[in-house]
Design a protein around this motif. Structure first.
Motif, short mmCIF file in Angstrom:
data_model
loop_
_atom_site.label_atom_id
_atom_site.label_comp_id
_atom_site.label_asym_id
_atom_site.label_seq_id
_atom_site.Cartn_x
_atom_site.Cartn_y
_atom_site.Cartn_z
N PRO A 91 11.54 -5.34 -9.86
CA PRO A 91 11.48 -5.11 -8.41
C PRO A 91 11.30 -3.64 -8.04
CG PRO A 91 13.71 -5.68 -9.07
CD PRO A 91 12.83 -5.91 -10.27
N GLN A 92 11.88 -2.73 -8.81
CA GLN A 92 11.74 -1.31 -8.47
C GLN A 92 10.30 -0.84 -8.62
OE1 GLN A 92 14.48 0.54 -7.17
NE2 GLN A 92 12.67 1.63 -6.48
N ALA A 93 9.60 -1.35 -9.62
CA ALA A 93 8.19 -0.98 -9.80
C ALA A 93 7.36 -1.42 -8.60
CB ALA A 93 7.64 -1.59 -11.09
N LEU A 94 7.58 -2.65 -8.11
CA LEU A 94 6.85 -3.11 -6.93
C LEU A 94 7.24 -2.30 -5.71
CD1 LEU A 94 4.84 -4.99 -5.57
CD2 LEU A 94 6.72 -6.63 -5.25
N ALA A 95 8.53 -2.05 -5.52
CA ALA A 95 8.98 -1.27 -4.36
C ALA A 95 8.35 0.12 -4.36
CB ALA A 95 10.51 -1.17 -4.36
N ASP A 96 8.28 0.76 -5.51
CA ASP A 96 7.67 2.09 -5.61
C ASP A 96 6.18 2.03 -5.26
OD1 ASP A 96 10.14 3.07 -6.37
OD2 ASP A 96 9.63 3.20 -8.51
N THR A 97 5.49 1.01 -5.76
CA THR A 97 4.07 0.84 -5.46
C THR A 97 3.86 0.63 -3.96
OG1 THR A 97 3.56 -0.07 -7.63
CG2 THR A 97 2.05 -0.65 -5.84
N LEU A 98 4.69 -0.20 -3.35
CA LEU A 98 4.55 -0.47 -1.92
C LEU A 98 4.75 0.80 -1.10
CD1 LEU A 98 6.41 -3.90 -1.62
CD2 LEU A 98 3.95 -3.48 -1.84
N ARG A 99 5.80 1.56 -1.41
CA ARG A 99 6.06 2.81 -0.67
C ARG A 99 4.91 3.79 -0.82
NH1 ARG A 99 10.99 2.54 -3.13
NH2 ARG A 99 12.65 1.78 -1.81
N ARG A 100 4.42 3.92 -2.02
CA ARG A 100 3.38 4.92 -2.32
C ARG A 100 2.01 4.52 -1.75
NH1 ARG A 100 3.90 4.51 -7.30
NH2 ARG A 100 2.13 3.18 -7.73
N ALA A 101 1.63 3.28 -1.91
CA ALA A 101 0.26 2.88 -1.59
C ALA A 101 0.07 2.24 -0.22
CB ALA A 101 -0.26 1.92 -2.67
N TYR A 102 1.16 1.78 0.42
CA TYR A 102 0.99 1.01 1.65
C TYR A 102 1.81 1.50 2.83
CZ TYR A 102 -1.42 -1.95 -1.60
OH TYR A 102 -2.30 -2.39 -2.56
N ALA A 103 2.23 2.76 2.83
CA ALA A 103 3.00 3.32 3.95
C ALA A 103 2.21 3.13 5.24
CB ALA A 103 3.29 4.78 3.71
N GLY A 104 2.90 2.71 6.27
CA GLY A 104 2.26 2.52 7.56
C GLY A 104 1.52 1.20 7.71
N ARG A 105 1.59 0.36 6.70
CA ARG A 105 0.87 -0.91 6.75
C ARG A 105 1.83 -2.06 6.50
NH1 ARG A 105 -4.72 0.47 3.72
NH2 ARG A 105 -3.48 0.20 1.88
N ALA A 106 1.32 -3.27 6.66
CA ALA A 106 2.10 -4.48 6.42
C ALA A 106 1.69 -5.10 5.10
CB ALA A 106 1.90 -5.47 7.56
N VAL A 107 2.67 -5.65 4.41
CA VAL A 107 2.47 -6.25 3.10
C VAL A 107 3.23 -7.59 3.08
CG1 VAL A 107 3.02 -5.98 0.65
CG2 VAL A 107 2.28 -4.00 1.98
N VAL A 108 2.69 -8.58 2.41
CA VAL A 108 3.38 -9.86 2.24
C VAL A 108 3.65 -10.06 0.75
CG1 VAL A 108 3.26 -12.37 2.54
CG2 VAL A 108 2.26 -10.85 4.27
N VAL A 109 4.91 -10.42 0.43
CA VAL A 109 5.31 -10.67 -0.95
C VAL A 109 5.96 -12.04 -1.02
CG1 VAL A 109 6.74 -9.91 -2.90
CG2 VAL A 109 5.73 -8.20 -1.35
N VAL A 110 5.46 -12.89 -1.90
CA VAL A 110 6.06 -14.21 -2.12
C VAL A 110 6.75 -14.19 -3.48
CG1 VAL A 110 5.66 -16.69 -2.33
CG2 VAL A 110 4.32 -15.35 -0.71
N GLY A 111 8.01 -14.58 -3.47
CA GLY A 111 8.79 -14.58 -4.71
C GLY A 111 9.63 -15.84 -4.82
N HIS A 112 10.80 -15.67 -5.42
CA HIS A 112 11.68 -16.78 -5.75
C HIS A 112 13.07 -16.53 -5.21
CE1 HIS A 112 8.56 -18.20 -8.55
NE2 HIS A 112 8.35 -16.90 -8.74
N SER A 113 13.89 -17.58 -5.18
CA SER A 113 15.24 -17.44 -4.62
C SER A 113 16.06 -16.38 -5.34
CB SER A 113 15.97 -18.79 -4.67
OG SER A 113 16.12 -19.23 -6.01
N ASN A 114 15.82 -16.18 -6.61
CA ASN A 114 16.60 -15.19 -7.38
C ASN A 114 15.91 -13.83 -7.52
OD1 ASN A 114 14.58 -16.09 -9.09
ND2 ASN A 114 15.88 -16.15 -10.90
#
Length: 176
Positions: free
Chosen positions: A106-129
């Motif tokens: 999760p930290q790798a995805l969070a870092d990518t989202l902050r770095r590459a998509y600031a100011g934009r909307a992103v949709v992430v589909v995952g699992h209950s856990n």
């Protein structure tokens, strides 16, 4: 006006211009992440990668309506049939090809989202856990202690500003 008064007045004018005339740096716009669990999956025993049920397919269609105004820049999904199928109607509606991510990092995805998509909307589909660990990696408080196995309606709207704490708004979509 005496010369020293003129110098004093000019000095005040220069200071006032320097202090009041400088524009404050513009705040970086916040990243908005919409997190959803996959829709209802087939519960037949022995399925290692179950498909969506009819109710799950209806919920996947409802996700399009729930995020119609979000205008996502990118869609992320794990590499399972149920997450890909949950995102498929939204991908069709937006013309975006879903990108796979590793839900165990999760930290790798969070870092990518902050770095590459600031100011934009992103949709992430995952699992209950995997959704709550991703919320934590984004710096957002967990709005629920857990996501039960029979809960599919959560839609977490996470606002991640460049500075300061992330916030979460809990919404629901589809049939409850």
């Amino acid at each position: 006006m005496k010369p020293w008064n003129l110098c004093f007045a000019l000095a005040l004018l220069v200071l006032a211009t320097a202090w009041g005339g400088a524009a404050a740096p513009a705040a970086s716009p916040a990243l908005t992440v919409y997190l959803v669990r996959h829709a209802e999956k087939e519960l037949a025993p022995g399925l290692s990668d179950p498909p969506l049920t009819a109710a799950g397919q209806a919920r996947a269609q409802a996700l399009v309506g729930a995020l119609r105004r979000a205008h996502p820049a990118v869609l992320f999904t794990t590499n399972t049939q149920r997450t890909r199928a949950t995102l498929a109607p939204l991908a069709t509606a937006t013309g975006l090809a879903p990108r796979p991510y590793n839900a165990q990092q999760p930290q790798a995805l969070a870092d990518t989202l902050r770095r590459a998509y600031a100011g934009r909307a992103v949709v992430v589909v995952g699992h209950s856990n995997t959704l709550l660990p991703l919320l934590a990696a984004l710096g957002a408080p967990a709005p629920v202690p857990e996501i039960p196995d029979d809960e599919y309606s959560y839609l977490f709207e996470v606002r991640v500003p460049a500075q300061g704490p992330a916030t979460v708004r809990v919404r629901h979509y589809g049939a409850r």
